[in-house]
Scaffold this motif. Structure first.
Motif, short mmCIF file in Angstrom:
data_model
loop_
_atom_site.label_atom_id
_atom_site.label_comp_id
_atom_site.label_asym_id
_atom_site.label_seq_id
_atom_site.Cartn_x
_atom_site.Cartn_y
_atom_site.Cartn_z
N UNK A 1 0.99 -1.08 0.05
CA UNK A 1 0.00 -0.09 -0.09
C UNK A 1 1.03 1.32 0.07
N UNK A 2 0.55 2.13 -1.01
CA UNK A 2 1.35 3.65 -1.06
C UNK A 2 1.10 4.36 0.24
N UNK A 3 2.06 5.14 0.66
CA UNK A 3 2.03 6.10 1.68
C UNK A 3 2.75 7.28 1.25
N UNK A 4 2.48 8.52 2.12
CA UNK A 4 3.01 9.54 1.53
C UNK A 4 4.35 9.79 2.12
N UNK A 5 5.33 10.32 1.43
CA UNK A 5 6.59 10.77 1.65
C UNK A 5 7.12 12.25 1.37
N UNK A 6 7.53 13.05 2.28
CA UNK A 6 7.78 14.33 1.96
C UNK A 6 9.63 14.14 1.73
N UNK A 7 9.78 15.04 0.72
CA UNK A 7 11.26 14.73 0.37
C UNK A 7 11.74 16.30 0.58
N UNK A 8 12.83 16.29 1.32
CA UNK A 8 13.79 17.43 1.50
C UNK A 8 15.04 17.51 0.80
N UNK A 9 14.95 18.41 -0.15
CA UNK A 9 16.46 18.62 -0.96
C UNK A 9 17.61 19.47 -0.21
N UNK A 10 18.52 18.99 -0.02
CA UNK A 10 19.58 19.95 0.82
C UNK A 10 21.05 19.56 0.56
N UNK A 11 21.92 20.22 0.45
CA UNK A 11 23.42 19.96 0.40
C UNK A 11 23.57 19.01 -0.91
N UNK A 12 22.78 18.94 -1.67
CA UNK A 12 22.80 17.93 -3.02
C UNK A 12 22.38 16.45 -2.57
N UNK A 13 21.62 16.42 -1.47
CA UNK A 13 21.20 14.88 -1.11
C UNK A 13 19.86 15.23 -0.68
N UNK A 14 19.14 14.05 -0.50
CA UNK A 14 17.72 14.17 0.01
C UNK A 14 17.35 13.63 1.48
N UNK A 15 16.82 14.34 2.34
CA UNK A 15 16.20 13.46 3.33
C UNK A 15 14.76 13.29 3.16
N UNK A 16 14.04 12.38 3.97
CA UNK A 16 12.60 12.09 3.68
C UNK A 16 11.94 12.11 5.14
N UNK A 17 10.77 12.56 5.07
CA UNK A 17 9.63 12.28 6.28
C UNK A 17 8.89 11.28 5.75
N UNK A 18 8.85 10.02 6.10
CA UNK A 18 8.03 8.97 5.84
C UNK A 18 6.63 8.98 6.71
N UNK A 19 5.47 9.03 5.95
CA UNK A 19 4.17 8.98 6.93
C UNK A 19 3.62 7.67 6.77
N UNK A 20 4.08 6.57 6.93
CA UNK A 20 3.62 5.27 6.99
C UNK A 20 3.05 4.71 8.29
N UNK A 21 2.92 3.63 8.56
CA UNK A 21 2.54 2.99 10.08
C UNK A 21 3.36 3.20 11.01
N UNK A 22 4.79 3.76 10.50
CA UNK A 22 5.80 3.88 11.63
C UNK A 22 6.57 5.38 11.11
N UNK A 23 5.76 6.54 11.23
CA UNK A 23 6.19 7.59 10.89
C UNK A 23 7.60 8.04 11.46
N UNK A 24 8.62 8.48 10.41
CA UNK A 24 10.13 8.52 10.89
C UNK A 24 10.59 9.66 9.79
N UNK A 25 11.71 10.44 10.29
CA UNK A 25 12.35 11.13 9.56
C UNK A 25 13.83 10.36 9.11
N UNK A 26 14.14 10.38 7.86
CA UNK A 26 15.26 9.78 7.40
C UNK A 26 16.11 10.85 6.99
N UNK A 27 16.99 11.21 7.79
CA UNK A 27 17.77 12.33 7.48
C UNK A 27 19.41 12.08 7.15
N UNK A 28 19.50 12.60 6.25
CA UNK A 28 20.95 12.35 5.39
C UNK A 28 21.73 13.70 5.87
N UNK A 29 23.02 13.61 6.37
CA UNK A 29 24.08 14.73 6.99
C UNK A 29 25.03 14.64 6.02
N UNK A 30 25.18 15.11 4.97
CA UNK A 30 26.37 15.31 3.81
C UNK A 30 27.40 15.87 4.42
#
Length: 92
Positions: A1-30
């Protein structure tokens, strides 16, 4: 089942806010020694509200070009997902 994801573009990479059954931030620190981190998301689960909350928490403009709401079938998220999955703690 599809769920919403928010993409944040920064410093040449992407971080994600995943809004599924276990909402979490996937943060990338270039350029940092620990490049990837994951945090539980306690904010809104409504994509528009979550985007605004996330941007404000980071001190950025939620209406700028850095953010985009997509679903889990987005090609950028799919390409990056294996990188995050291998950093997911084992559930034993």
């Amino acid at each position: 089942m599809a769920y919403k994801v928010i993409i944040r573009r920064h410093d040449g990479v992407q971080s994600y806010l995943v809004l599924d059954d276990q909402p979490r931030e996937l943060l990338r620190h270039a350029g940092f020694l620990e490049e990837f981190s994951t945090r539980i998301w306690y904010g809104s689960l409504a994509p528009d509200e979550a985007l605004e909350e996330w941007a404000e928490m980071i001190g950025e403009d939620p209406f700028g070009d850095n953010y985009q709401i997509v679903d889990s079938s987005n090609w950028e998220f799919i390409i990056d997902k294996p990188e995050w999955d291998k950093r997911r703690p084992n559930k034993s």
